[in-house]
Write an enzyme that holds these catalytic residues in place. Structure first.
Site: not given
Ligand code: NAD
Length: 295
Positions: A55, A99, A122
């Protein structure tokens, strides 16, 4: 029987990433706006470390700012919430990603709710889930957004299609159902208690598997000519003592029946990161009050 077209997620993700880089250059040039993504990782789960590294690389390659926060597994929930509060207030940060999975002593839902919805790239915050469900502009979860883009590659017009999604998680199945409703599909959300799952799957013009069970969807679950999107990523042992990645669909069987199908790897996976970058650009534009370049 003829073989399905393989939907190339790697190629689509590459072209999306190239457009994102152009958009970022334009925003930087015209508005001095450099979209910034903060990624927070707790503990030393090797798979998560790999995702976070990739990422970071992709973010920087797109010309965006990347802020990595690697915390020890012993980090308390309050320490994490304090970090998130700092990121919420930081004007250089437009997207915050924590995460998952988190260590057991930290409550996932509390952490997700602590992220400022405008920076929730997200798309897991209940505010964004609600906006998505009511058809309003929202930051939508990356894997479902990428899955819809792949489906559109195979069937340009999804309107009126019978879509069956197997899996009802908050991060894939449910938001994908909302996105496919927006595309005017007739959506069935199937799950572990669904009766005659194979029969339900066989109704689908568009079949999406997001279960986490290696090669569960067999060739005879697939309607001939259907578009099959395989979200699953499962690592299985091989005969020679190694491992390999497979999806939730038995690719060898389904490719003989489907009209188009995504491979694993090289299907949905690469689209997820590209869509994360896209969401960060969207968040940066919304926060700065700048029109989002067309992506
Ligand atoms: P999850 O475990 O949260 O949800 C799985 C869903 O599958 C549940 O709703 C459950 O009802 C359903 N299910 C479980 N067993 C079933 C069965 N036997 N029959 C029918 N339904 C069943 O998983 P998730 O987070 O939604 O992820 C699903 C898969 O997608 C996993 O393999 C995961 O690794 C993968 N994934 C991939 C990406 C990507 O970027 N490609 C992103 C997220 C998740």
């Amino acid at each position: 029987m003829s073989k399905a077209n393989i939907i190339d997620g790697k190629a689509l993700a590459l072209s999306l990433r190239a457009s994102i880089a152009e958009a970022v250059a334009e925003l930087t040039d015209k508005h001095q706006l450099v979209p910034g993504l903060a990624v927070v990782i707790i503990g030393d789960d090797p798979a998560s470390q790999v995702y976070v590294r990739s990422k970071r690389k992709s973010t920087e390659k797109a010309g965006m700012a990347s802020f990595a926060h690697t915390l020890p597994g012993s980090t308390s929930q309050q320490e994490l919430l304090d970090l998130i509060a700092g990121l919420n207030a930081d004007p250089a940060v437009h997207g915050i990603l924590v995460q998952l999975p988190l260590p057991e002593h930290i409550d996932e839902s509390t952490v997700i709710c602590a992220i400022e919805p405008a920076k929730d790239v997200d798309g897991f915050h209940p505010m964004n889930a609600g906006l998505l469900a009511t058809g309003q502009p929202a930051l939508a979860p990356c894997t479902p957004v990428g899955s819809v883009m792949l489906a559109r590659q195979a069937a340009r017009n999804l309107s009126g299609l019978e879509a069956v999604i197997i899996g009802r998680s908050n991060i894939v199945g449910k938001p994908l159902a909302q996105l496919l409703l927006r595309e005017n599909c007739t959506v069935t959300l199937a799950h572990s208690r669904t009766r005659d799952l194979a029969g339900v799957a066989r109704r689908a013009d568009l079949l999406v598997a997001a279960v986490g069970r290696p090669e569960m969807v067999k060739g005879d679950w697939v309607k001939p000519g259907a578009v099959v999107i395989d979200v699953g990523i499962n690592r299985i042992a091989t005969d020679d003592g190694g491992t390999r990645l497979v999806g939730d669909v038995d690719f060898g069987e389904a490719v003989q029946v489907a009209g188009a199908i995504t491979p694993v790897p090289g299907g949905v996976g690469p689209m997820t990161i590209a869509c994360l970058l896209r969401n960060t650009v969207q968040a940066a534009c919304a926060i700065a009050g700048v029109e989002m370049p067309k992506l």
